[in-house]
Design an enzyme around this catalytic site. Structure first.
Site, PDB file in Angstrom:
ATOM      1  N   LYS A  90       0.804  -1.229   0.000  1.00 17.22           N
ATOM      2  CA  LYS A  90       0.000   0.000   0.000  1.00 17.22           C
ATOM      3  C   LYS A  90       0.834   1.276   0.000  1.00 17.22           C
ATOM      4  O   LYS A  90       0.432   2.299  -0.538  1.00 17.22           O
ATOM      5  CB  LYS A  90      -0.946  -0.003   1.200  1.00 17.22           C
ATOM      6  CG  LYS A  90      -2.116  -0.969   1.031  1.00 17.22           C
ATOM      7  CD  LYS A  90      -3.149  -0.779   2.112  1.00 17.22           C
ATOM      8  CE  LYS A  90      -4.398  -1.600   1.843  1.00 17.22           C
ATOM      9  NZ  LYS A  90      -4.192  -3.047   2.121  1.00 17.22           N
ATOM     10  N   GLU A 112      -9.906   7.265   4.070  1.00 17.51           N
ATOM     11  CA  GLU A 112     -10.756   6.413   4.884  1.00 17.51           C
ATOM     12  C   GLU A 112     -10.085   5.050   4.953  1.00 17.51           C
ATOM     13  O   GLU A 112      -9.302   4.682   4.086  1.00 17.51           O
ATOM     14  CB  GLU A 112     -12.162   6.310   4.301  1.00 17.51           C
ATOM     15  CG  GLU A 112     -12.401   5.117   3.397  1.00 17.51           C
ATOM     16  CD  GLU A 112     -11.881   5.321   1.995  1.00 17.51           C
ATOM     17  OE1 GLU A 112     -11.746   6.483   1.571  1.00 17.51           O
ATOM     18  OE2 GLU A 112     -11.599   4.310   1.332  1.00 17.51           O
ATOM     19  N   SER A 378       1.420  -9.983  -1.221  1.00 13.67           N
ATOM     20  CA  SER A 378       1.104  -8.563  -0.994  1.00 13.67           C
ATOM     21  C   SER A 378       1.503  -8.041   0.378  1.00 13.67           C
ATOM     22  O   SER A 378       1.811  -6.855   0.517  1.00 13.67           O
ATOM     23  CB  SER A 378      -0.390  -8.335  -1.221  1.00 13.67           C
ATOM     24  OG  SER A 378      -1.165  -9.183  -0.394  1.00 13.67           O
TER      25      SER A 378
HETATM   26  C1  LIG Z   1      -5.095  -4.022   1.632  1.00 14.65           C
HETATM   27  C2  LIG Z   1      -4.446  -5.292   1.318  1.00 14.65           C
HETATM   28  C3  LIG Z   1      -4.865  -6.081   0.223  1.00 14.65           C
HETATM   29  C4  LIG Z   1      -6.071  -5.771  -0.610  1.00 14.65           C
HETATM   30  O1  LIG Z   1      -6.007  -4.559  -1.331  1.00 14.65           O
HETATM   31  P1  LIG Z   1      -5.813  -4.539  -2.906  1.00 14.65           P
HETATM   32  O2  LIG Z   1      -6.112  -3.124  -3.265  1.00 14.65           O
HETATM   33  O3  LIG Z   1      -6.774  -5.513  -3.493  1.00 14.65           O
HETATM   34  O4  LIG Z   1      -4.417  -4.907  -3.187  1.00 14.65           O
HETATM   35  C5  LIG Z   1      -4.164  -7.237  -0.055  1.00 14.65           C
HETATM   36  N1  LIG Z   1      -3.104  -7.622   0.696  1.00 14.65           N
HETATM   37  C6  LIG Z   1      -2.683  -6.899   1.750  1.00 14.65           C
HETATM   38  C7  LIG Z   1      -1.526  -7.390   2.541  1.00 14.65           C
HETATM   39  C8  LIG Z   1      -3.329  -5.710   2.095  1.00 14.65           C
HETATM   40  O5  LIG Z   1      -2.907  -5.000   3.161  1.00 14.65           O
END
Ligand SMILES: *Cc1c(COP(=O)(O)O)cnc(C)c1O
Length: 397
Positions: A90, A112, A378
């Site tokens: 993020k 938000e 992610s």
């Molecule tokens: C917020 C988050 C997501 C989901 O958000 P996307 O916009 O779909 O990428 C996925 N993995 C992690 C670790 C997150 O913090």
């Protein structure tokens, strides 16, 4: 430009656009007219990329997961977004947007957040840049996500409670919209995924596209070829997936695999599998697929992972789904927990619950021995330890 880039009107096929109240039009229009010129300036690119390198720790490694590969009898690389500063992808976006906000002459940032991950990434960027930061969060979420609330406060952000409606994410979004309408001159609204009115989905995708830019370079170094057979990513709003897919849209030999949350099961009434269950509609300013009742009321989503617990998907993903360019799978809460255990035990990497959905899909995909798979990891699992502890018996067996 690819057929999966946004068009001049802000659409991806029949999805996207900017369906906003008239009061918000000046803010969104200012952004639309200026964003591309600003983010393509060499001085902007240099400042953003320097921060990604020295502050975030990019490029994140592309790691050959040998024991995981052995289990699935294929070759799996993990794109280690879990090693980014703050623990997930993020921050790539919040740093980009804060530099954009500065160049637009804004001094005040709002956002938000549901689970608090985007709030923390925004508060981090604001602390770094010395910007005022206000995070809207539903009253219920403030209670559920106390550690992230504390993080935001420690980083100097003000957390404002949304006390209307179900007191969760959509109510926080409404409050943030109202704030932006009242403060068009000095405030930028940092949206955290590839959702919202045009140009936000494109803006966020461009910042996250650093992920596939690096994958292409790293995979070429490691295998002599830029293209894997599969790129896999989980989809909440879809920003990490959009980033991992971005430079592969036009490379048709690369199969794009998006993984949604099936929650308790696709037909249990407790899931967040938008493409499987959703229909076209308008949510948060764009036309997309969303989970709704016959008469168009949003269905409350469910996923064990807060980041996938969203009733829609970004418009680019609706288009990738409708056109068949990406394949969508859904993974249950229990399957995701299996994924957590698998990756922890085989590779010594405790993934975020969201990312574990992308790992778990390997059970369904069954890649061939000679094929190369890239899984976008992610985020890391620290934030999910409370959930993992609730399933102690499962993890200890
Ligand atoms: C917020 C988050 C997501 C989901 O958000 P996307 O916009 O779909 O990428 C996925 N993995 C992690 C670790 C997150 O913090």
């Amino acid at each position: 430009m690819t057929s999966f880039s946004v068009d001049e009107k802000g659409f991806y096929g029949s999805f996207g656009g900017a369906f906003i109240p008239e009061m918000l039009y000046p803010n969104v229009e200012e952004l639309r007219l200026k964003y591309l010129d600003i983010i393509n300036e060499p001085s902007f690119q240099k400042e953003w990329r320097d921060l990604l390198k020295d502050y975030v720790g990019r490029p994140t490694p592309l790691y050959l997961a040998k024991r995981l590969s052995e289990k699935y009898n294929t070759t799996v690389y993990l794109k280690r977004e879990d090693l980014c500063h703050t623990g997930a992808h993020k921050v790539n976006n919040t740093l980009g947007q804060i530099l954009l906000a500065k160049r637009l002459g804004k001094t005040r940032i709002i956002a938000e957040t549901g689970a608090g991950q985007h709030g923390v990434a925004t508060a981090t960027a604001c602390a770094l840049m010395g910007m005022q930061c206000i995070i809207y969060m539903g009253e219920v979420d403030i209670e559920r996500q106390a550690p992230n609330v504390q993080r935001m406060k420690l980083l100097g952000a003000e957390v404002r409670s949304a006390t209307c409606g179900s007191k969760t994410l959509k109510d926080a979004t409404n409050e943030a919209m109202r704030d932006w309408i009242s403060n068009p001159e000095d405030t930028h609204y940092i949206i955290g995924s590839v959702v919202g009115p045009h140009p936000f989905p494109d803006l966020v995708a461009r910042f996250q596209s650093i992920i596939s830019e690096e994958i292409i370079k790293q995979l070429t170094e490691k295998t002599g070829k830029p293209d894997p057979d599969y790129v896999i990513a989980c989809v909440g709003g879809g920003s990490n997936a959009a980033g991992a897919f971005y430079h592969y849209y036009d490379r048709s030999a690369v199969q794009l695999i998006a993984v949604e949350a099936a929650g308790h099961g696709l037909h249990s009434g407790f899931s967040a599998a938008t493409t499987a269950l959703g229909k076209p509609g308008v949510l948060h300013g764009s036309r997309t697929l969303l989970m709704q009742t016959e008469d168009g009321q949003i269905v409350e989503p469910h996923s064990i992972s807060a980041g996938l617990d969203y009733p829609g998907i970004g418009p680019v993903h609706a288009h990738l789904f409708a056109s068949g360019r990406a394949k969508f799978f859904s993974i249950t809460d229990q399957e995701a927990l299996n994924g957590v255990k698998t990756l922890s035990r085989l590779e010594g990497i405790i993934p975020a619950l969201e990312s574990a959905h992308a790992i778990a899909v390997l059970d369904y995909l069954k890649p061939e021995k000679h094929e190369i798979v890239v899984v976008n990891l992610s985020g890391r699992g620290d934030k999910d330890m409370n959930t993992y502890m609730k399933h102690e018996a499962f993890f200890n067996s």
